[in-house]
Structures are given as C-alpha cells and as structure tokens.
Motif scaffolding. Structure first.
Motif, PDB file in Angstrom:
ATOM      1  N   LYS A   1      -2.902   7.758  -7.496  1.00 24.14           N
ATOM      2  CA  LYS A   1      -1.895   7.747  -6.431  1.00 24.14           C
ATOM      3  C   LYS A   1      -0.587   7.108  -6.915  1.00 24.14           C
TER       4      LYS A   1
ATOM      5  N   CYS B   1       0.899  -1.169   0.000  1.00 25.07           N
ATOM      6  CA  CYS B   1       0.000   0.000   0.000  1.00 25.07           C
ATOM      7  C   CYS B   1       0.925   1.203   0.000  1.00 25.07           C
ATOM      8  N   SER B   2       1.348   1.631  -1.167  1.00 30.00           N
ATOM      9  CA  SER B   2       2.606   2.395  -1.203  1.00 30.00           C
ATOM     10  C   SER B   2       2.506   3.886  -1.506  1.00 30.00           C
ATOM     11  N   ALA B   3       1.357   4.345  -1.979  1.00 27.94           N
ATOM     12  CA  ALA B   3       1.292   5.770  -2.353  1.00 27.94           C
ATOM     13  C   ALA B   3       1.245   6.674  -1.121  1.00 27.94           C
ATOM     14  N   PRO B   4       1.861   7.847  -1.188  1.00 30.33           N
ATOM     15  CA  PRO B   4       2.521   8.477  -2.338  1.00 30.33           C
ATOM     16  C   PRO B   4       3.990   8.075  -2.533  1.00 30.33           C
ATOM     17  N   GLY B   5       4.460   7.092  -1.788  1.00 28.51           N
ATOM     18  CA  GLY B   5       5.775   6.545  -2.110  1.00 28.51           C
ATOM     19  C   GLY B   5       6.907   6.967  -1.192  1.00 28.51           C
ATOM     20  N   GLY B   6       6.583   7.558  -0.052  1.00 23.03           N
ATOM     21  CA  GLY B   6       7.641   7.952   0.892  1.00 23.03           C
ATOM     22  C   GLY B   6       8.497   6.749   1.264  1.00 23.03           C
ATOM     23  N   LYS B   7       7.822   5.653   1.598  1.00 23.60           N
ATOM     24  CA  LYS B   7       8.585   4.475   2.037  1.00 23.60           C
ATOM     25  C   LYS B   7       9.111   3.684   0.832  1.00 23.60           C
TER      26      LYS B   7
ATOM     27  N   ASP C   1      -0.635   0.160  -5.306  1.00 21.91           N
ATOM     28  CA  ASP C   1      -1.711   0.897  -4.641  1.00 21.91           C
ATOM     29  C   ASP C   1      -2.999   0.586  -5.387  1.00 21.91           C
ATOM     30  N   ILE C   2      -4.110   0.923  -4.741  1.00 24.19           N
ATOM     31  CA  ILE C   2      -5.404   0.600  -5.352  1.00 24.19           C
ATOM     32  C   ILE C   2      -5.871   1.733  -6.275  1.00 24.19           C
ATOM     33  N   TYR C   3      -5.238   2.904  -6.181  1.00 18.32           N
ATOM     34  CA  TYR C   3      -5.669   4.044  -7.000  1.00 18.32           C
ATOM     35  C   TYR C   3      -4.605   4.430  -8.023  1.00 18.32           C
TER      36      TYR C   3
ATOM     37  N   ASP D   1       2.192  -1.053   4.907  1.00 19.05           N
ATOM     38  CA  ASP D   1       1.957   0.212   5.611  1.00 19.05           C
ATOM     39  C   ASP D   1       0.467   0.485   5.402  1.00 19.05           C
TER      40      ASP D   1
ATOM     41  N   ASN E   1      -5.142  -4.485  -5.992  1.00 17.48           N
ATOM     42  CA  ASN E   1      -5.891  -4.361  -4.745  1.00 17.48           C
ATOM     43  C   ASN E   1      -5.304  -5.309  -3.703  1.00 17.48           C
ATOM     44  N   GLY E   2      -4.815  -4.752  -2.619  1.00 17.60           N
ATOM     45  CA  GLY E   2      -4.177  -5.566  -1.586  1.00 17.60           C
ATOM     46  C   GLY E   2      -5.114  -6.558  -0.916  1.00 17.60           C
TER      47      GLY E   2
HETATM   48  C1  LIG Z   1      -0.844   4.767   4.817  1.00 18.43           C
HETATM   49  S1  LIG Z   1      -1.010   5.039   3.135  1.00 18.43           S
HETATM   50  C2  LIG Z   1       0.536   4.496   2.530  1.00 18.43           C
HETATM   51  C3  LIG Z   1       1.637   5.516   2.660  1.00 18.43           C
HETATM   52  C4  LIG Z   1       2.896   5.069   1.946  1.00 18.43           C
HETATM   53  N1  LIG Z   1       3.378   3.805   2.432  1.00 18.43           N
HETATM   54  C5  LIG Z   1       4.008   6.086   2.042  1.00 18.43           C
HETATM   55  O1  LIG Z   1       4.921   5.916   2.831  1.00 18.43           O
HETATM   56  O2  LIG Z   1       3.987   7.064   1.296  1.00 18.43           O
HETATM   57  C6  LIG Z   1      -2.043   3.738   2.653  1.00 18.43           C
HETATM   58  C7  LIG Z   1      -2.219   3.575   1.166  1.00 18.43           C
HETATM   59  O3  LIG Z   1      -3.003   2.398   0.980  1.00 18.43           O
HETATM   60  C8  LIG Z   1      -3.755   2.557  -0.190  1.00 18.43           C
HETATM   61  N2  LIG Z   1      -4.821   1.546  -0.158  1.00 18.43           N
HETATM   62  C9  LIG Z   1      -6.019   1.593   0.456  1.00 18.43           C
HETATM   63  N3  LIG Z   1      -6.691   0.444   0.260  1.00 18.43           N
HETATM   64  C10 LIG Z   1      -5.887  -0.351  -0.493  1.00 18.43           C
HETATM   65  C11 LIG Z   1      -6.021  -1.660  -1.025  1.00 18.43           C
HETATM   66  N4  LIG Z   1      -7.120  -2.393  -0.824  1.00 18.43           N
HETATM   67  N5  LIG Z   1      -5.007  -2.154  -1.751  1.00 18.43           N
HETATM   68  C12 LIG Z   1      -3.881  -1.431  -1.980  1.00 18.43           C
HETATM   69  N6  LIG Z   1      -3.707  -0.180  -1.506  1.00 18.43           N
HETATM   70  C13 LIG Z   1      -4.691   0.348  -0.765  1.00 18.43           C
HETATM   71  C14 LIG Z   1      -4.210   3.995  -0.122  1.00 18.43           C
HETATM   72  O4  LIG Z   1      -4.563   4.457  -1.398  1.00 18.43           O
HETATM   73  C15 LIG Z   1      -2.986   4.685   0.468  1.00 18.43           C
HETATM   74  O5  LIG Z   1      -2.208   5.211  -0.566  1.00 18.43           O
END
Ligand SMILES: C[S@@+](CC[C@H](N)C(=O)[O-])C[C@H]1O[C@@H](n2cnc3c(N)ncnc32)[C@H](O)[C@@H]1O
Length: 453
Positions: free
Chosen positions: A292, A263-269, A287-289, A332, A314-315
């Motif tokens: 993003k 779940c990686s957006a916006p990609g900080g990690k 990511d799911i979007y 994350d 989709n995770g």
């Molecule tokens: C906490 S944020 C992640 C922040 C990211 N790791 C960073 O360091 O920039 C959670 C992310 O999970 C994504 N998300 C939500 N539901 C999801 C799913 N079912 N599958 C994949 N990604 C999902 C959201 O769009 C969001 O970008």
C-alpha cells in the motif's frame, strides 16, 4: 436463439463468483478485468453496471429467487446462484434489456457453467419470476422487510444503525446506497488553479460540474477511463471524494509543520497535506502494508510531490522515538466503511457484526498513540468513512475521558449543514452527495485543562 455467450455477461458472472464465493474485492476485480484493452467502452460500463447492481441488490435478488424456486436457495450451486442473480437484476432493474434476452443468456451461461439439467432449472425459475413480475414489484413490505429485502440492508447493520438514527434516516441511507456515487477530483494546486484545470478538462471533452462542499473539488462525468487523459497523466488532479478533501482542510497543515499521516494509503489525504505544506520536508506517511505504501508513492510521483517520507510502521505500536514529535497528525482510521457502501457495495456482505469490536479496539490503540505523538499544542484530526457512532463520537469520547489535556476543538469554515454542535463533521451520502465521513479535531493542550485529577 444464438449459441454464442454474451461476453460482458460472462465476465460479470465470473466476477460475481469471485466476489461472493472467493471473497474477492469488487473494486479490485472490476479494475483488473475492465483494464482489458479489447473491451469496448459500452461493454465496460455494462459489466460495471451488472456487477455493482447485483452486489448492491443482492438480498432483493435472493428473496425473489427463493420465492420462485422449488430448490432451496442454500442448495443451489454457487455458479447457478450468480447466473440467477444476474438475470433477476436485469429483469427488475434494467429497462433496456428485454426479459427474454436476460433469460436466454442465463440459460446459455448455465449450460457452460454447470452440469446436468441446470439450464432447465434456470429457465423454469426465471419464467416463473417473469410471470409474477408485477406482483413482485407491487409487493407490500413491512418497514423492517423493506430495509432488509427491498433495499438489501444486512439485518445486523440495519439494527446497528436503527439504534443510532431515526428509521427515516436509516431508510434513506440504504436507498441512496443503491445509487452510483459521483466522481469528484481534487485540483492539484501545486500545478494548476481550478479555472485553468476546468478549461483543460473541457478541452478533453470531460463534463465538468460544481461541487458542493469543498473549494478544491470538481465533479466530472462522461470520461470512461480517466487514466488515458493528459490532465491525469500530468498530475493536475487526483480522484477523491469531497468529504475526504474536507479532512485535510480541517487539519489545516501549514508549510513548516511537522506532520504525520498515520494510516495513509493509498495517499489521497497525504497528497493533499503535501500540497498544503507546499511540498516542504516534514510530512511522514505511514501504513502497515508495504504494497500500500507503493500506491502512495505512485500518487506522490504523479502529483509531483518529492518530499513525502514513506514509513512502514504499525500505528498500534507505540514508537518511543515519535513521542511528542509532531505539530499535526491525521488519523484517518481503518473503519467499518459504512459511509462508502455506495462505492464499495461488497462491504455490506463482507463486514461481520463481530468485526466491529476488533475495529473499535484498533481505533482506540491508534488514537492513543496518535495523541502521544503530538507535541503539546499540536492538533490531531480523527476521521473515518463510516456513520457508525461507536467508531466516531465514541472513540473521541474515549480519548477525552482518558487524557486530561485533550480538547475538542470547534470546526470552522465549513458548511454548517454538515456540522454536529460545531464539534464534528458527519456527512451522509443521501443528504450531502458525498461519502459518509466523520471528522473531529482535537488539541493537545500543554496542561490539564479539564481540572481532572
Ligand atoms: C481509511 S484507510 C486510509 C485512507 C487514506 N488516508 C487516504 O486518504 O487515502 C486506512 C488505512 O489504514 C491502514 N492500516 C490498517 N491498520 C493499520 C495499522 N495498524 N497501522 C497503520 N496503518 C494501518 C490500512 O492499510 C489502510 O490503508
């Protein structure tokens, strides 16, 4: 009284209306409106302070208005509510703004944004409040009222946290949430070392301070629009909270590892992982979007990472092709975000009690799939930016109970103050300065290590 409406206050009112009435996100509307190149830096920071201040202290402002208005709070029109909140915030929190200026500007705004005698109503309510200012400031609250009114904690969140932590912890958490969060940056070690970056930042007239928890972190102050600096454009750093940096330190990816950031957006990690594996192929960021994923792409491009594979997946769906494919996985997870309400105060008002159950359900699906995607011997880091134990320790417990070969690892090489029993990191803004993050590390052992049947 001049008739011209003060521009920053008018912008603030519009943004508050968008956030409180149309459910817009504070960080998105602020970013968009502060981009306006015609704005002076001083106006930009005034708008920022007004909007953040009102959203952070919304319950307190509303309580003051309710107690000094003959019209019931619910009956006040949305525009007038925002105009009153903005004024009350200035009267009680901004020493540099004379009370008369706050009132006069609000009267002008109410003439423009409402019909009838709204300006007279606003003037009357605010004069009444100013007359009683000392009494309001010195009001004695019960401990519960103090949390809900003085520190603007939503009732249900206060109750949730009081069931998990000592009252003094919950109180200091909410007090700290009214302050501003520091800005930290992570050095892009693919491009530069920390000392050289500090020199460049100082040459750019940015104030630089030591960070507490993370070796790659630098605290910066006094910079205005960060995107205008060459050091930023050249991708020498990324803005990231210190606790968020710890997540990838705990994952500890190495060049050659096959890594999934689920779940990686916006990609900080993601960009941190890419840096640690020296931008070798093997890192997938999902990511799911789609929109993003584009943010991750922008970050990777600016930080000169060429080998991150972006995937729209989709995770919560189990993809058979991914089973036992990865050495290291970062989950994350999407969460309540209670650990970042200092940065995004609108979370307090947008998040609803019933959301917690659906968030937990999703977190369980995600951690199930993440564990399934690990190779035997692989490592999963599960993290959130919340302090809600139901989304943290309890999700890890769920995994441990379900899989016989899940082993909770000790977290090593971090400041002991942020560790719970060597197993979890839980940071708190009021104690650690950074966001409220939870981090855990789980090994997928090759056989049943618990001896469970
Ligand atoms: C906490 S944020 C992640 C922040 C990211 N790791 C960073 O360091 O920039 C959670 C992310 O999970 C994504 N998300 C939500 N539901 C999801 C799913 N079912 N599958 C994949 N990604 C999902 C959201 O769009 C969001 O970008």
């Amino acid at each position: 009284m001049q008739n011209k409406i003060d521009y920053p206050r008018e912008v603030a009112i519009k943004l508050l209306y968008e956030i409180n009435t149309n459910d817009a996100f504070i960080n998105i509307v602020l970013k968009k409106s502060l981009k306006n190149s015609l704005l002076k830096d001083v106006d930009r920071s005034f708008i920022n302070a007004l909007v953040n201040g009102v959203i952070k202290n919304r319950n307190y402002c509303d309580w003051i208005i309710t107690n000094h208005s003959k019209t019931k709070f619910e009956k006040i029109s949305p525009w007038i509510k925002e105009i009153l909140r903005l004024s009350v915030f200035q009267i009680f929190f901004l020493d540099k703004v004379p009370d008369s200026a706050a009132v006069n500007e609000s009267v002008k705004l109410s003439k423009k944004y409402s019909k009838g005698k709204a300006d007279k109503f606003v003037n009357g309510v605010l004069r009444n409040i100013i007359r009683n200012k000392d009494e309001i400031i010195n009001k004695n609250f019960t401990q519960h009222e103090e949390l809900i009114i003085k520190y603007s904690a939503p009732v249900w969140i206060a109750e949730l946290l009081k069931n998990q932590y000592k009252l003094s912890t919950v109180k200091s958490f909410f007090i700290e949430s009214l302050n501003s969060a520091p800005t930290t940056i992570r050095v892009n070690k693919l491009k530069i070392n920390k000392n050289d970056l500090i020199k460049i930042l100082e040459e750019e007239d940015i104030d630089v301070y030591d960070a507490k928890l993370c070796e790659s972190a630098i605290v910066i102050k006094n910079f205005g629009d960060i995107t205008k600096y060459n050091s930023y454009k050249d991708g020498l750093f990324i803005i990231q909270d210190e606790a968020a940096m710890l997540v990838v330190d705990v994952l500890d990816p190495k060049p050659g590892d096959i890594v999934l950031d689920m779940c990686s957006a916006p990609g900080g990690k993601t960009t941190h992982i890419g840096e640690k594996i020296l931008d070798q192929p093997g890192l997938s960021a999902r990511d799911i979007y789609q929109h993003k994923l584009e943010l991750i792409n922008e970050n990777c491009n600016r930080l000169h990472l060429e080998n991150v594979k972006l995937e729209l997946k989709n995770g919560s769906v189990l993809y058979s092709e991914d089973i036992e494919k990865y050495d290291k996985i970062l989950l994350d997870a999407p969460c309540s975000g209670l650990g970042i309400i200092r940065r995004k105060p609108d979370i307090k008002w947008k998040l609803k009690k019933q959301d917690i159950n659906s968030i937990i359900k999703l977190q369980k699906q995600l951690i199930d799939n993440a564990f399934t995607y690990l190779k035997p011997g692989g490592v999963l880091v599960y993290s959130t930016c919340t302090i809600n134990k139901m989304e943290n320790q309890e999700i890890v417990e769920y995994l441990m109970n379900k899989y016989k070969n899940a082993v909770l690892l000790d977290i090593e090489n971090v400041n002991k103050d942020i560790l719970l029993n060597d197993k979890f990191i839980q940071t708190f803004p009021e104690l650690d300065g950074c966001d409220g993050f939870f981090i855990s590390k789980i090994l997928k052992a090759s056989k049943d290590i618990h001896g469970k049947s």
